[in-house]
Scaffold this motif. Structure first.
Motif, PDB file in Angstrom:
ATOM      1  N   LYS A 262       0.807  -1.228   0.000  1.00  0.00           N
ATOM      2  CA  LYS A 262       0.000   0.000   0.000  1.00  0.00           C
ATOM      3  C   LYS A 262       0.835   1.270   0.000  1.00  0.00           C
ATOM      4  CE  LYS A 262      -4.382  -1.739   1.651  1.00  0.00           C
ATOM      5  NZ  LYS A 262      -5.539  -1.500   2.553  1.00  0.00           N
ATOM      6  N   GLY A 263       2.145   1.121  -0.189  1.00  0.00           N
ATOM      7  CA  GLY A 263       2.976   2.295  -0.373  1.00  0.00           C
ATOM      8  C   GLY A 263       3.908   2.596   0.779  1.00  0.00           C
ATOM      9  N   PRO A 290       1.523   6.302  -3.979  1.00  0.00           N
ATOM     10  CA  PRO A 290       0.698   5.971  -2.811  1.00  0.00           C
ATOM     11  C   PRO A 290       1.537   5.999  -1.541  1.00  0.00           C
ATOM     12  CG  PRO A 290       1.249   3.973  -4.029  1.00  0.00           C
ATOM     13  CD  PRO A 290       1.753   5.136  -4.855  1.00  0.00           C
TER      14      PRO A 290
END
Length: 363
Positions: A262-263, A290
């Motif tokens: 998710k970054g 992200p």
């Protein structure tokens, strides 16, 4: 620049070689040589210090200095006591986890070379009488296949020898990198890739860039504490790992919520300079990178703290890579996150203005 284009076959070959090479705290020099050899085409010069921190420098004559930093050491064990019948008890070198030790194979580093051993453990059949003894620092032990203390010593093993696990790099399900020592040689890898991209994209920075691979983070941020006094930077962007808190048995109310894939994770903490952090967030938003957020209470527990509170105060920030199973031999990160941390550091450097103070009190 597409994040999918960042890592190439040469990068991944370097990453595998660099992770597989043991670099326990206090004994990082062989890994540093691998790192410096890879970085050499992309920097103007190197700085090294007494304890082995290595720094690749771009524009060494520039008065304004920006650090990007990771740490090169991995957790390990020390031989602490050899019994008369040839078994070895250990103490930690960094935050080694006693719970994962039983039945693990080990490499003991001696002047004669690597000596193989195993963390022995009583068979399940012998542990069912009353309360089971759990793995604790004082109950785990190493067996070299020797029957006497003299046999152990004849192999070159003595108190103070350092012990590492031999587990090697692998890729799971196409995009998960798994190895021991991802914490935090992946940081050294990512900052080296930033230097490569600056070179390949012919980007000229107006300031000096100090690509810093510190030693001895796992025992108290010691390498960063030393090298920041040598460099005397104006800005420091540190990269380390943080926990993926979405796997079982982790309380998100305590650890927060961050997840691999998710970054990059941007930290809020007293040691993090707010204006520098906001520049990083603005850079992420502008470049559609992200990112996740994490709060740290008193300290970040990373080299960020050492840089921030040095030299009268250095504007510092932390960009972390989410990781599963920290301080085990199966640490796991997502390739997309690795590429996005590299991209975020790279793009942030292009947004830092020469002589920027990051002051809260500009007119």
């Amino acid at each position: 620049m597409s994040s999918k284009s960042i890592l190439n076959d040469t990068s991944l070959s370097f990453l595998e070689q660099y992770l597989n090479n043991p670099s326990p705290t206090g004994y990082e020099s062989e890994g540093q040589k691998i790192w410096m050899d890879y970085l050499k085409p992309y920097v103007d010069t190197f700085i090294t210090d007494t304890y082995g921190t290595a720094v690749g420098v771009i524009n060494p004559d520039a008065p304004y200095k920006v650090v990007i930093e990771g740490h090169s050491d991995e957790i390990s064990w020390y031989v602490n006591y050899i019994t008369e019948n040839g078994l070895i008890y250990v103490i930690r070198n960094g935050g080694s986890d006693h719970m994962i030790a039983p039945s693990k194979r080990v490499n003991i580093h001696t002047k004669k070379g690597i000596v193989k051993g195993v963390f022995g453990w009583p068979a399940i059949h012998t542990r069912q009488r009353g309360k089971e003894e759990s793995a604790k620092l004082e109950t785990i032990f190493i067996d070299l296949g020797c029957s006497t203390k003299e046999e152990v010593e004849a192999l070159g093993v003595h108190v103070g020898c350092v012990i590492t696990y031999p587990d090697d790099f692998m890729i799971l399900n196409e995009n998960k990198f798994v190895c021991r020592a991802i914490d935090n040689r992946i940081g050294g890898f990512m900052i080296a890739e930033v230097a490569r991209l600056l070179h390949e994209n012919k980007k000229k920075l107006p300031f000096g860039l100090y690509i810093t691979n510190s030693v001895q983070e796992e025992v108290g941020l010691r390498g960063a504490e030393m090298i920041t006094k040598t460099i005397r930077p104006n800005v420091a962007i540190v990269t380390d790992v943080c926990h993926d808190s979405t796997t079982p048995m982790i309380d998100k109310r305590i650890e927060g919520e961050t997840q691999i894939g998710k970054g990059p994770v941007i930290t809020y903490a007293p040691a993090v300079q707010n204006n520098l952090r906001e520049l990083i967030i603005d850079t992420a938003n502008k470049n559609e990178i992200p990112f996740q957020r994490l709060a740290s209470s008193r300290v970040t527990g990373t080299d960020t703290d050492a840089f921030a509170y040095s030299n009268g105060g250095v504007a510092s920030a932390l960009i972390s890579l989410p990781l599963r199973y920290m301080h085990t031999t199966v640490e796991m990160v997502h390739r997309d996150d690795v590429e996005n941390v590299i991209k975020l550091i790279y793009e942030t450097l292009l947004n830092i203005e020469n002589e920027e103070t990051f002051s809260y009190f500009k007119a």
